[in-house]
Design a protein around this motif. Sequence first.
Motif, PDB file in Angstrom:
ATOM      1  N   ALA A 179       0.852  -1.195   0.000  1.00  0.00           N
ATOM      2  CA  ALA A 179       0.000   0.000   0.000  1.00  0.00           C
ATOM      3  C   ALA A 179       0.883   1.238   0.000  1.00  0.00           C
ATOM      4  O   ALA A 179       1.961   1.250   0.605  1.00  0.00           O
ATOM      5  CB  ALA A 179      -0.910  -0.012   1.225  1.00  0.00           C
ATOM      6  N   LEU A 180       0.424   2.268  -0.668  1.00  0.00           N
ATOM      7  CA  LEU A 180       1.205   3.495  -0.807  1.00  0.00           C
ATOM      8  C   LEU A 180       1.648   4.055   0.540  1.00  0.00           C
ATOM      9  O   LEU A 180       2.754   4.570   0.675  1.00  0.00           O
ATOM     10  CB  LEU A 180       0.395   4.532  -1.589  1.00  0.00           C
ATOM     11  CG  LEU A 180       1.155   5.674  -2.219  1.00  0.00           C
ATOM     12  CD1 LEU A 180       2.294   5.187  -3.111  1.00  0.00           C
ATOM     13  CD2 LEU A 180       0.199   6.534  -3.024  1.00  0.00           C
ATOM     14  N   ASP A 181       0.809   3.908   1.565  1.00  0.00           N
ATOM     15  CA  ASP A 181       1.162   4.411   2.892  1.00  0.00           C
ATOM     16  C   ASP A 181       1.885   3.369   3.749  1.00  0.00           C
ATOM     17  O   ASP A 181       2.165   3.609   4.927  1.00  0.00           O
ATOM     18  CB  ASP A 181      -0.084   4.930   3.621  1.00  0.00           C
ATOM     19  CG  ASP A 181      -1.096   3.837   3.926  1.00  0.00           C
ATOM     20  OD1 ASP A 181      -0.871   2.655   3.586  1.00  0.00           O
ATOM     21  OD2 ASP A 181      -2.149   4.167   4.518  1.00  0.00           O
ATOM     22  N   GLY A 182       2.181   2.203   3.191  1.00  0.00           N
ATOM     23  CA  GLY A 182       2.897   1.159   3.914  1.00  0.00           C
ATOM     24  C   GLY A 182       2.054   0.436   4.953  1.00  0.00           C
ATOM     25  O   GLY A 182       2.583  -0.348   5.739  1.00  0.00           O
ATOM     26  N   ILE A 194       8.467 -13.366 -10.589  1.00  0.00           N
ATOM     27  CA  ILE A 194       8.018 -12.597  -9.433  1.00  0.00           C
ATOM     28  C   ILE A 194       8.071 -11.141  -9.873  1.00  0.00           C
ATOM     29  O   ILE A 194       9.120 -10.655 -10.290  1.00  0.00           O
ATOM     30  CB  ILE A 194       8.893 -12.842  -8.193  1.00  0.00           C
ATOM     31  CG1 ILE A 194       8.862 -14.328  -7.806  1.00  0.00           C
ATOM     32  CG2 ILE A 194       8.435 -11.967  -7.022  1.00  0.00           C
ATOM     33  CD1 ILE A 194       9.798 -14.709  -6.674  1.00  0.00           C
ATOM     34  N   VAL A 195       6.927 -10.464  -9.813  1.00  0.00           N
ATOM     35  CA  VAL A 195       6.835  -9.101 -10.349  1.00  0.00           C
ATOM     36  C   VAL A 195       6.225  -8.150  -9.327  1.00  0.00           C
ATOM     37  O   VAL A 195       5.546  -8.563  -8.396  1.00  0.00           O
ATOM     38  CB  VAL A 195       6.006  -9.058 -11.655  1.00  0.00           C
ATOM     39  CG1 VAL A 195       6.593  -9.983 -12.716  1.00  0.00           C
ATOM     40  CG2 VAL A 195       4.545  -9.386 -11.406  1.00  0.00           C
ATOM     41  N   SER A 196       6.508  -6.885  -9.537  1.00  0.00           N
ATOM     42  CA  SER A 196       5.888  -5.812  -8.760  1.00  0.00           C
ATOM     43  C   SER A 196       5.859  -4.570  -9.628  1.00  0.00           C
ATOM     44  O   SER A 196       6.403  -4.553 -10.731  1.00  0.00           O
ATOM     45  CB  SER A 196       6.672  -5.539  -7.464  1.00  0.00           C
ATOM     46  OG  SER A 196       7.943  -5.004  -7.762  1.00  0.00           O
ATOM     47  N   ASP A 197       5.262  -3.551  -9.118  1.00  0.00           N
ATOM     48  CA  ASP A 197       5.232  -2.255  -9.778  1.00  0.00           C
ATOM     49  C   ASP A 197       6.385  -1.437  -9.181  1.00  0.00           C
ATOM     50  O   ASP A 197       6.712  -1.594  -8.016  1.00  0.00           O
ATOM     51  CB  ASP A 197       3.837  -1.663  -9.505  1.00  0.00           C
ATOM     52  CG  ASP A 197       3.801  -0.175  -9.452  1.00  0.00           C
ATOM     53  OD1 ASP A 197       3.816   0.357  -8.332  1.00  0.00           O
ATOM     54  OD2 ASP A 197       3.747   0.451 -10.510  1.00  0.00           O
ATOM     55  N   ASP A 198       7.017  -0.634  -9.994  1.00  0.00           N
ATOM     56  CA  ASP A 198       8.193   0.135  -9.568  1.00  0.00           C
ATOM     57  C   ASP A 198       7.777   1.499  -9.021  1.00  0.00           C
ATOM     58  O   ASP A 198       8.066   2.530  -9.611  1.00  0.00           O
ATOM     59  CB  ASP A 198       9.143   0.296 -10.758  1.00  0.00           C
ATOM     60  CG  ASP A 198      10.402   1.045 -10.399  1.00  0.00           C
ATOM     61  OD1 ASP A 198      10.856   0.935  -9.248  1.00  0.00           O
ATOM     62  OD2 ASP A 198      10.939   1.753 -11.270  1.00  0.00           O
ATOM     63  N   SER A 199       7.067   1.492  -7.888  1.00  0.00           N
ATOM     64  CA  SER A 199       6.654   2.764  -7.315  1.00  0.00           C
ATOM     65  C   SER A 199       6.587   2.667  -5.801  1.00  0.00           C
ATOM     66  O   SER A 199       6.520   1.570  -5.242  1.00  0.00           O
ATOM     67  CB  SER A 199       5.282   3.187  -7.865  1.00  0.00           C
ATOM     68  OG  SER A 199       4.286   2.291  -7.428  1.00  0.00           O
ATOM     69  N   GLY A 200       6.596   3.824  -5.173  1.00  0.00           N
ATOM     70  CA  GLY A 200       6.417   3.913  -3.727  1.00  0.00           C
ATOM     71  C   GLY A 200       7.287   2.962  -2.935  1.00  0.00           C
ATOM     72  O   GLY A 200       8.453   2.724  -3.278  1.00  0.00           O
ATOM     73  N   PRO A 201       6.722   2.379  -1.866  1.00  0.00           N
ATOM     74  CA  PRO A 201       7.507   1.511  -0.985  1.00  0.00           C
ATOM     75  C   PRO A 201       7.956   0.207  -1.652  1.00  0.00           C
ATOM     76  O   PRO A 201       8.853  -0.457  -1.141  1.00  0.00           O
ATOM     77  CB  PRO A 201       6.578   1.238   0.197  1.00  0.00           C
ATOM     78  CG  PRO A 201       5.242   1.743  -0.177  1.00  0.00           C
ATOM     79  CD  PRO A 201       5.380   2.618  -1.367  1.00  0.00           C
ATOM     80  N   ASN A 202       7.366  -0.147  -2.785  1.00  0.00           N
ATOM     81  CA  ASN A 202       7.847  -1.336  -3.508  1.00  0.00           C
ATOM     82  C   ASN A 202       9.318  -1.188  -3.869  1.00  0.00           C
ATOM     83  O   ASN A 202      10.073  -2.160  -3.838  1.00  0.00           O
ATOM     84  CB  ASN A 202       7.053  -1.553  -4.792  1.00  0.00           C
ATOM     85  CG  ASN A 202       5.637  -1.973  -4.553  1.00  0.00           C
ATOM     86  OD1 ASN A 202       5.222  -2.216  -3.427  1.00  0.00           O
ATOM     87  ND2 ASN A 202       4.863  -2.050  -5.621  1.00  0.00           N
ATOM     88  N   ARG A 203       9.723   0.017  -4.218  1.00  0.00           N
ATOM     89  CA  ARG A 203      11.117   0.257  -4.602  1.00  0.00           C
ATOM     90  C   ARG A 203      12.084  -0.088  -3.471  1.00  0.00           C
ATOM     91  O   ARG A 203      13.137  -0.649  -3.706  1.00  0.00           O
ATOM     92  CB  ARG A 203      11.321   1.718  -4.986  1.00  0.00           C
ATOM     93  CG  ARG A 203      10.723   2.078  -6.293  1.00  0.00           C
ATOM     94  CD  ARG A 203      10.968   3.538  -6.599  1.00  0.00           C
ATOM     95  NE  ARG A 203      10.459   3.840  -7.913  1.00  0.00           N
ATOM     96  CZ  ARG A 203      10.869   4.861  -8.638  1.00  0.00           C
ATOM     97  NH1 ARG A 203      11.788   5.674  -8.165  1.00  0.00           N
ATOM     98  NH2 ARG A 203      10.356   5.079  -9.821  1.00  0.00           N
ATOM     99  N   THR A 204      11.713   0.271  -2.250  1.00  0.00           N
ATOM    100  CA  THR A 204      12.580   0.012  -1.097  1.00  0.00           C
ATOM    101  C   THR A 204      12.766  -1.478  -0.886  1.00  0.00           C
ATOM    102  O   THR A 204      13.889  -1.960  -0.715  1.00  0.00           O
ATOM    103  CB  THR A 204      12.002   0.653   0.181  1.00  0.00           C
ATOM    104  OG1 THR A 204      11.814   2.050  -0.059  1.00  0.00           O
ATOM    105  CG2 THR A 204      12.919   0.446   1.372  1.00  0.00           C
ATOM    106  N   VAL A 205      11.668  -2.224  -0.899  1.00  0.00           N
ATOM    107  CA  VAL A 205      11.751  -3.673  -0.692  1.00  0.00           C
ATOM    108  C   VAL A 205      12.526  -4.334  -1.832  1.00  0.00           C
ATOM    109  O   VAL A 205      13.388  -5.178  -1.596  1.00  0.00           O
ATOM    110  CB  VAL A 205      10.349  -4.292  -0.528  1.00  0.00           C
ATOM    111  CG1 VAL A 205      10.411  -5.814  -0.522  1.00  0.00           C
ATOM    112  CG2 VAL A 205       9.709  -3.785   0.757  1.00  0.00           C
TER     113      VAL A 205
END
Length: 172
Positions: free
Chosen positions: A20-23, A68-79
């Motif tokens: 989630a955008l707010d973590g 294994i995929v994700s979107d490259d935005s917000g807190p996803n980048r950190t993980v």
Amino acid sequence: PEKRDEPARDEDYVLAWDIALDGSSASIAAGWLDNDGNPAMKIIATAPDTAWLRPMLEKAARRGYRAIVSDDSGPNRTVAADLIDILPNEAYRWNEYAAACQSFLDRIREGTLSHDGSKAVRENLSCAVIRQTTKAQVFDAAKSAGPIDALRALLLAQYATAQLGAPVVQMF
């Protein structure tokens, strides 16, 4: 027509994850192709906070999923950055995320996808805002009335599954 049962082998699944955008929460979805070649998905994990996510993704990386995929935005980048040496993650950029959203909406209208009816996804859909861009309709995490991580993980799993095509067949 009969739908394909869930695959028995990890390499026939794709995983997609989102925070989630707010973590405040995170989710992981699995995707595979049904007998008609259409994406089928389910939420395999969703929980508050994100402390549980890294260990779960590390475990998933060892199991041999197709992708294994994700979107490259917000807190996803950190993980993704924290796990760069462990996780074979493909990070979708904006254009791919937009294509995933549009594909998900199109498949819903066409009736060419199935999912597990997860309570988390239903709740996410009830607060999700769809924004029209010049190229696609996208689920906007910043404008939504609450977290939409389960929805985003599910739609990314659908897109990755469709992009990868038919399941892997191993011949020994």
